[in-house]
Design a protein around this motif. Structure first.
Motif, PDB file in Angstrom:
ATOM      1  N   THR A 647      24.633  27.570  35.863  1.00  0.00           N
ATOM      2  CA  THR A 647      25.553  28.650  36.203  1.00  0.00           C
ATOM      3  C   THR A 647      26.669  28.799  35.182  1.00  0.00           C
ATOM      4  OG1 THR A 647      25.119  28.246  38.542  1.00  0.00           O
ATOM      5  CG2 THR A 647      27.048  29.570  38.014  1.00  0.00           C
ATOM      6  N   CYS A 648      27.223  27.692  34.744  1.00  0.00           N
ATOM      7  CA  CYS A 648      28.347  27.747  33.800  1.00  0.00           C
ATOM      8  C   CYS A 648      27.944  28.403  32.491  1.00  0.00           C
ATOM      9  CB  CYS A 648      28.877  26.336  33.557  1.00  0.00           C
ATOM     10  SG  CYS A 648      30.318  26.286  32.460  1.00  0.00           S
ATOM     11  N   ARG A 649      26.834  27.957  31.925  1.00  0.00           N
ATOM     12  CA  ARG A 649      26.352  28.547  30.666  1.00  0.00           C
ATOM     13  C   ARG A 649      26.076  30.031  30.822  1.00  0.00           C
ATOM     14  NH1 ARG A 649      21.123  26.324  28.617  1.00  0.00           N
ATOM     15  NH2 ARG A 649      21.450  27.875  26.991  1.00  0.00           N
ATOM     16  N   LEU A 650      25.419  30.394  31.930  1.00  0.00           N
ATOM     17  CA  LEU A 650      25.045  31.792  32.127  1.00  0.00           C
ATOM     18  C   LEU A 650      26.279  32.663  32.318  1.00  0.00           C
ATOM     19  CD1 LEU A 650      22.773  33.810  32.346  1.00  0.00           C
ATOM     20  CD2 LEU A 650      22.568  33.276  34.786  1.00  0.00           C
ATOM     21  N   ARG A 651      27.244  32.177  33.078  1.00  0.00           N
ATOM     22  CA  ARG A 651      28.463  32.958  33.296  1.00  0.00           C
ATOM     23  C   ARG A 651      29.222  33.160  31.987  1.00  0.00           C
ATOM     24  NH1 ARG A 651      31.610  32.671  38.895  1.00  0.00           N
ATOM     25  NH2 ARG A 651      32.956  33.953  37.586  1.00  0.00           N
ATOM     26  N   GLU A 652      29.352  32.097  31.192  1.00  0.00           N
ATOM     27  CA  GLU A 652      30.070  32.201  29.925  1.00  0.00           C
ATOM     28  C   GLU A 652      29.358  33.159  28.971  1.00  0.00           C
ATOM     29  OE1 GLU A 652      30.469  28.243  28.458  1.00  0.00           O
ATOM     30  OE2 GLU A 652      32.105  27.715  29.839  1.00  0.00           O
ATOM     31  N   TYR A 653      28.029  33.074  28.947  1.00  0.00           N
ATOM     32  CA  TYR A 653      27.285  33.976  28.067  1.00  0.00           C
ATOM     33  C   TYR A 653      27.432  35.425  28.515  1.00  0.00           C
ATOM     34  CZ  TYR A 653      23.532  36.605  25.983  1.00  0.00           C
ATOM     35  OH  TYR A 653      22.826  37.580  25.326  1.00  0.00           O
ATOM     36  N   MET A 654      27.285  35.680  29.799  1.00  0.00           N
ATOM     37  CA  MET A 654      27.357  37.058  30.285  1.00  0.00           C
ATOM     38  C   MET A 654      28.755  37.632  30.090  1.00  0.00           C
ATOM     39  SD  MET A 654      24.459  38.236  31.130  1.00  0.00           S
ATOM     40  CE  MET A 654      25.039  39.739  31.945  1.00  0.00           C
ATOM     41  N   GLN A 655      29.773  36.813  30.222  1.00  0.00           N
ATOM     42  CA  GLN A 655      31.112  37.320  29.963  1.00  0.00           C
ATOM     43  C   GLN A 655      31.238  37.772  28.512  1.00  0.00           C
ATOM     44  OE1 GLN A 655      34.685  34.749  29.318  1.00  0.00           O
ATOM     45  NE2 GLN A 655      35.427  35.696  31.194  1.00  0.00           N
ATOM     46  N   LYS A 656      30.727  36.950  27.588  1.00  0.00           N
ATOM     47  CA  LYS A 656      30.782  37.330  26.175  1.00  0.00           C
ATOM     48  C   LYS A 656      29.954  38.586  25.928  1.00  0.00           C
ATOM     49  CE  LYS A 656      30.035  35.859  21.441  1.00  0.00           C
ATOM     50  NZ  LYS A 656      30.052  34.761  20.475  1.00  0.00           N
ATOM     51  N   ALA A 657      28.752  38.651  26.505  1.00  0.00           N
ATOM     52  CA  ALA A 657      27.878  39.809  26.299  1.00  0.00           C
ATOM     53  C   ALA A 657      28.528  41.092  26.818  1.00  0.00           C
ATOM     54  CB  ALA A 657      26.536  39.575  26.994  1.00  0.00           C
ATOM     55  N   MET A 658      29.144  41.021  27.989  1.00  0.00           N
ATOM     56  CA  MET A 658      29.789  42.207  28.561  1.00  0.00           C
ATOM     57  C   MET A 658      30.974  42.662  27.717  1.00  0.00           C
ATOM     58  SD  MET A 658      29.681  41.541  32.685  1.00  0.00           S
ATOM     59  CE  MET A 658      30.487  39.934  32.565  1.00  0.00           C
ATOM     60  N   ARG A 659      31.745  41.694  27.240  1.00  0.00           N
ATOM     61  CA  ARG A 659      32.896  42.063  26.414  1.00  0.00           C
ATOM     62  C   ARG A 659      32.456  42.632  25.075  1.00  0.00           C
ATOM     63  NH1 ARG A 659      37.305  37.157  27.515  1.00  0.00           N
ATOM     64  NH2 ARG A 659      37.680  37.667  29.720  1.00  0.00           N
ATOM     65  N   GLU A 660      31.378  42.111  24.528  1.00  0.00           N
ATOM     66  CA  GLU A 660      30.860  42.654  23.268  1.00  0.00           C
ATOM     67  C   GLU A 660      30.361  44.079  23.459  1.00  0.00           C
ATOM     68  OE1 GLU A 660      31.618  41.253  20.650  1.00  0.00           O
ATOM     69  OE2 GLU A 660      30.680  39.329  20.257  1.00  0.00           O
ATOM     70  N   ALA A 661      29.735  44.351  24.608  1.00  0.00           N
ATOM     71  CA  ALA A 661      29.209  45.687  24.872  1.00  0.00           C
ATOM     72  C   ALA A 661      30.322  46.724  24.958  1.00  0.00           C
ATOM     73  CB  ALA A 661      28.394  45.684  26.167  1.00  0.00           C
ATOM     74  N   LYS A 662      31.505  46.303  25.433  1.00  0.00           N
ATOM     75  CA  LYS A 662      32.682  47.176  25.502  1.00  0.00           C
ATOM     76  C   LYS A 662      32.437  48.413  26.365  1.00  0.00           C
ATOM     77  CE  LYS A 662      33.724  45.708  20.771  1.00  0.00           C
ATOM     78  NZ  LYS A 662      32.432  45.024  20.585  1.00  0.00           N
ATOM     79  N   VAL A 663      31.620  48.262  27.399  1.00  0.00           N
ATOM     80  CA  VAL A 663      31.351  49.369  28.307  1.00  0.00           C
ATOM     81  C   VAL A 663      32.285  49.299  29.515  1.00  0.00           C
ATOM     82  CG1 VAL A 663      29.644  50.460  29.806  1.00  0.00           C
ATOM     83  CG2 VAL A 663      28.950  49.557  27.582  1.00  0.00           C
ATOM     84  N   HIS A 664      32.269  48.169  30.207  1.00  0.00           N
ATOM     85  CA  HIS A 664      33.096  47.989  31.399  1.00  0.00           C
ATOM     86  C   HIS A 664      34.293  47.070  31.145  1.00  0.00           C
ATOM     87  CE1 HIS A 664      29.949  49.946  33.715  1.00  0.00           C
ATOM     88  NE2 HIS A 664      29.077  49.133  33.152  1.00  0.00           N
ATOM     89  N   THR A 665      34.198  46.255  30.121  1.00  0.00           N
ATOM     90  CA  THR A 665      35.266  45.313  29.785  1.00  0.00           C
ATOM     91  C   THR A 665      35.179  45.025  28.296  1.00  0.00           C
ATOM     92  OG1 THR A 665      36.228  43.154  30.357  1.00  0.00           O
ATOM     93  CG2 THR A 665      33.823  43.286  30.282  1.00  0.00           C
ATOM     94  N   SER A 666      36.199  44.406  27.746  1.00  0.00           N
ATOM     95  CA  SER A 666      36.177  44.093  26.309  1.00  0.00           C
ATOM     96  C   SER A 666      37.099  42.922  26.049  1.00  0.00           C
ATOM     97  CB  SER A 666      36.631  45.309  25.492  1.00  0.00           C
ATOM     98  OG  SER A 666      38.008  45.561  25.704  1.00  0.00           O
ATOM     99  N   TRP A 667      37.123  42.472  24.799  1.00  0.00           N
ATOM    100  CA  TRP A 667      37.969  41.342  24.436  1.00  0.00           C
ATOM    101  C   TRP A 667      39.447  41.714  24.493  1.00  0.00           C
ATOM    102  CZ3 TRP A 667      35.747  36.849  24.552  1.00  0.00           C
ATOM    103  CH2 TRP A 667      34.394  36.713  24.231  1.00  0.00           C
ATOM    104  N   VAL A 668      39.770  42.942  24.156  1.00  0.00           N
ATOM    105  CA  VAL A 668      41.184  43.327  24.116  1.00  0.00           C
ATOM    106  C   VAL A 668      41.661  43.942  25.419  1.00  0.00           C
ATOM    107  CG1 VAL A 668      41.176  43.650  21.619  1.00  0.00           C
ATOM    108  CG2 VAL A 668      40.648  45.584  23.099  1.00  0.00           C
TER     109      VAL A 668
END
Length: 880
Positions: A647-668
């Motif tokens: 779960t930890c690995r998957l959550r961390e990866y999906m958070q990075k993937a979602m922020r990279e996509a910049k559709v619903h969330t982003s790094w900034v």
């Protein structure tokens, strides 16, 4: 020096030092590699986990063990007969106090000894930034931070600093007059008064006036020494200075005036995207571009590397991000002149169908082009097309990757790379002003045109060199394509502007500003591609995520056998010593994850039905309809490709993937609600035993086919033209995702143990231990041993000759001959025929052969595939 037979990539950091690397060297020798390939290890910023943030080119990273640890490491490699390849970073440096060049620039501005080392725009179009460096580190607007006491001047001995946002910056020597002059009155010190006036009188030469620059530096050092002595001898003087500093910090207006005398301008961190005055590595504010095209900068930053190459301590280098350089060809030639016999490869990202320029005096690329070819030949094209249709139906979204990529490239030019666009706009405005036919084009039009042309580039960059009047037909074709595309997309902009920009980029219009624009535009298009496509669009278009890889094209339809053989044939002719790789520290997914996901093109109907069923049953776990369908599709592919994953690995990866996509969330701009909803969805999925059982059942159904794909592309890597590289830990099944997931510690004790045990097994025994990863280790070890024993069988003179199979499954066979001594045979699209070869056969060259992977003797002539591949999924034949 000699060309490596093979390499093994190690990621060095404070948790895996030179001594740790030396500790695994005997294992690497036993595995069969010829060279250890190290991540950058010159002095990096404190705590660096990758080494690309170099702060000192003349020192070995102390966190890795420093010079002594490096010497022990190199000696150990030498004792074992292992060579060494080093990753080097010529394009940029990390900012901070540890970077003495940068510190000197902040302190002295254009009068710094190192002002010309960095790619800084000292002549900003904004008067307030003229001859200053923007330092965007403040957590809020500058005025608010000053008023709130968030910026302070502090003293340590004779050294004064500005502290803000947890960072420390130097003080301009001449500005010390403000402090010392007032302190002299308090202390009634003529000596301090003299020092104050002397600091104020320091010359302010331009960066080109080297003699006066050095004189200023000498005088500054002398004055600082005198101040240090005075402070050490007279306590009253120190107290007066500290009183003055305290008063300065308490007076916002006075402090603002003092800060305005500095050679930098402190600013809100958000200003970086639009106002930054120096070239960065992509959009990373803390990595500043170097002017390595200047010979003295090259000499200063490469002294240690060149020394090691000449001494034979390292046998070659990998050039990081050559596309960021002003003149990549000049750089490669300069490096080659320093080390004529070195093995040099560049991290050149090629678009599918693009090839490394043959004029570059290096051996090749770092292998992303091979990765694309080896993966794409395993894709079932028809299944991929069907998968695309089902993906569109499931998500209800447009699935035109070209349009998505274009949209994301435009976005990155407007936001993260806005400063670079503004800098080029200023140049092009001046160009238009000097041509009466173009003088009425507005700044806004020019800015939009630059963005559009860059977004339309089909490759990372061109290599037009105005100083040498050098332009190829390939460059012209790319520029013509991009400007034509831009003109079609932006009919609201006068087409003549695009035509004029094309003429400037093609050297039809010449001049000082024109040349500067060409250079800067070419350094700009690769960050646009990298940030817009690799780091954004690759997370938005998820038809088959295996294809969302550096150097790949998610919209491609796979490669035919003929296209794969054509690629290898060309490599043998043009770059037979290039690097071949399947995983790197920068790949989005490991080779084994991609190998498994590629199977989905063969079982797309089952996959789509399964995803629909999962989506329906898991709707109960959504929060307010989140995650959306596109994220869900992406998540299920991730789980299938990387299973088992916690779960930890998957959550961390999906958070990075979602922020990279910049559709619903982003790094900034983190959308905590969305991220929380997806995180909760993951938690409940992996806590649902029934769903996990179904997931494991689906993975089990494609597991063997994915492993066969892995063995196939692994064997292709070790026998295709080039030098094979193995990313750390990848000798066993490795289901890693993008960094930092792919930089987890490697269990070398396990690998050493399995390698020793494997030597007592035959092919059947290895296959019986499939789950432990032994078949992959077996292929790698045996292929490496063959390469080690007969390097010439895989070198420049070993021609590449495709071998066509016959029979019902002929299209499922990848076979070729290297020279007279080696034949490679690997299956493709295994799931489509489940190993039922029927009448499929291969015509081997005459003579006696030995299957290195089974130790069986094989006679030349026609051989049935079910006989050749009956005991082990792939075959490596060597002349007996």
């Amino acid at each position: 020096m000699k060309t490596p037979g093979s390499t093994y990539r190690l990621q060095l950091h404070k948790g895996f030092t030179f001594d740790d690397a030396a500790g695994v060297a005997s294992y690497l020798k036993a595995l069969g590699v010829s060279h250890v390939y190290c991540s950058p290890y010159l002095q990096a910023a404190p705590g660096s986990l990758h080494g690309y943030d170099v702060v000192d080119h003349r020192q070995v990273n102390e966190e890795l063990g420093g010079a002594e640890g490096h010497e022990r490491f190199c000696k150990r490699l030498g004792d074992l007969g292992l060579g060494q390849i080093l990753d080097i970073v010529p394009n940029h440096m990390s900012l901070g106090e540890q970077n003495r060049y940068w510190w000197d620039v902040l302190e002295n501005g254009t009068s710094s000894r190192y002002a010309s080392f960095f790619d800084i725009d000292w002549n900003s179009a904004e008067e307030r930034l003229r001859d200053k460096v923007l330092v965007p580190i403040l957590p809020d607007q500058y005025g608010r931070v000053v008023s709130d006491g968030g910026i302070k001047v502090v003293r340590q001995g004779s050294i004064f600093r500005v502290e803000a946002a947890g960072q420390s910056l130097p003080v301009a020597p001449e500005s010390l007059f403000v402090i010392l002059n007032k302190a002299a009155d308090y202390a009634r010190s003529d000596t301090l008064n003299f020092l104050a006036a002397s600091f104020a009188r320091l010359p302010s030469p331009e960066l080109w006036d080297r003699r006066i620059v050095l004189t200023r530096h000498r005088d500054k050092v002398v004055l600082r020494g005198l101040l240090e002595r005075l402070c050490g001898e007279e306590q009253a003087t120190c107290e007066a200075i500290d009183r003055t500093v305290k008063e300065l910090n308490a007076n916002a207006d006075a402090l603002d005036g003092f800060l305005n005398q500095q050679h930098y301008r402190l600013a809100y961190w958000k200003t970086a995207d639009q106002q930054l005055g120096y070239r960065r590595f992509f959009d990373v504010n803390t990595l500043i571009g170097l002017r390595v095209e200047r010979e003295y900068v090259f000499d200063e930053t490469h002294a240690l590397i060149v020394k090691w190459l000449k001494q034979g301590m390292i046998d070659g280098v990998r050039i990081d991000h050559p596309d960021g350089l002003r003149d990549p060809l000049q750089y490669c030639q300069r490096l080659r002149d320093c080390a004529p016999d070195a093995w040099i490869v560049g991290e050149k990202i090629l678009a599918p169908g693009e090839f490394l320029r043959e004029s570059w005096p290096i051996q090749g690329t770092s292998g992303y082009d091979f990765l694309y070819a080896a993966m794409s030949v395993l894709v079932k094209s028809e299944g991929l097309r069907n998968l695309g249709r089902r993906y569109a139906e499931f998500t209800g979204e447009t699935v035109d990757f070209v349009e998505i990529a274009h949209e994301k490239k435009i976005a990155v030019t407007q936001e993260a790379l806005g400063s670079e666009v503004n800098r080029m706009t200023n140049i092009f405005v001046d160009i238009c002003e000097s041509h009466r036919e173009q003088r009425d084009f507005t700044r806004a039009e020019i800015r939009r045109a630059i963005r559009e042309v860059a977004a339309c580039f089909p490759v990372y960059r061109t290599y037009v060199m105005p100083e040498r009047e050098e332009i190829t037909d390939e460059d012209r074709d790319v520029i013509e394509w991009a400007t034509r595309c831009a003109k079609e997309k932006r009919t609201d902009i006068d087409g003549a502007l695009f035509d004029f920009m094309r003429d400037v980029l093609e050297l039809k219009v010449k001049g000082t500003n024109e040349s500067e624009f060409v250079y800067r535009f070419q350094q700009f298009t690769s960050p646009v591609m990298a940030k817009g496509v690799e780091d954004t669009a690759f997370y938005c278009y998820n038809r088959l995520t295996a294809l969302n890889e550096v150097g790949s094209n998610p919209a491609c339809g796979g490669l035919s056998l003929e296209e794969f053989h054509a690629y290898n044939t060309r490599m043998q002719r043009t770059h037979p010593e290039t690097m071949t790789a399947l995983s790197t520290h920068d790949t989005k997914r490991s080779d084994d994850v991609r190998a498994r996901l590629v199977v989905l093109t063969e079982v797309q109907k089952s996959f789509v039905q399964t995803v629909k069923r999962w989506s329906k049953r898991n709707a109960q776990y959504r929060s307010a309809g989140l995650p959306d369908r596109a994220t869900e599709w992406f998540l299920y592919q991730t789980m299938i490709g990387a299973w088992p994953i916690d779960t930890c690995r998957l959550r961390e990866y999906m958070q990075k993937a979602m922020r990279e996509a910049k559709v619903h969330t982003s790094w900034v701009a983190n959308n905590e609600g969305y991220e929380s909803a997806v995180g909760g969805f993951i938690d409940t999925l992996l806590g649902d035993a029934e769903f996990v059982g179904e997931l494991e059942g689906f993975v089990k159904g494609i597991l063997y086919a994915g492993r066969v794909n892995s063995l196939a592309q692994t064997l292709l890597k070790y026998t295709s033209p080039g030098v094979p590289d193995l990313y750390q830990g990848g000798e066993l099944w490795d289901l890693s995702l993008v960094d930092p997931d792919n930089r987890r510690p490697v269990d070398y004790a396990l690998r050493r143990k399995l390698l020793a045990e494997m030597k007592t097994l035959d092919a059947a025994g290895v296959m019986a231990r499939m789950d432990e990863g032994l078949p992959k280790l077996w292929v790698i070890h045996r292929a490496l041993r063959l390469r080690e024993k007969h390097r010439e069988w895989f070198g420049r003179e070993a021609d590449y000759v495709p071998i066509a199979a016959s029979g019902k499954r002929a299209e499922h066979v990848i076979a070729y001959q290297r020279g007279e001594h080696v034949v490679t045979v690997a299956p493709r699209l295994w799931m489509s025929f489940q190993g039922e070869w029927e009448d499929t056969a291969l015509a081997l060259p005459d003579g006696a052969w030995k299957n290195v992977l089974t130790d069986e003797g094989v006679q030349g002539g026609t051989i049935k595939l079910h006989e050749l591949l009956g005991e082990f999924p792939v075959a490596l034949l060597a002349r007996a």
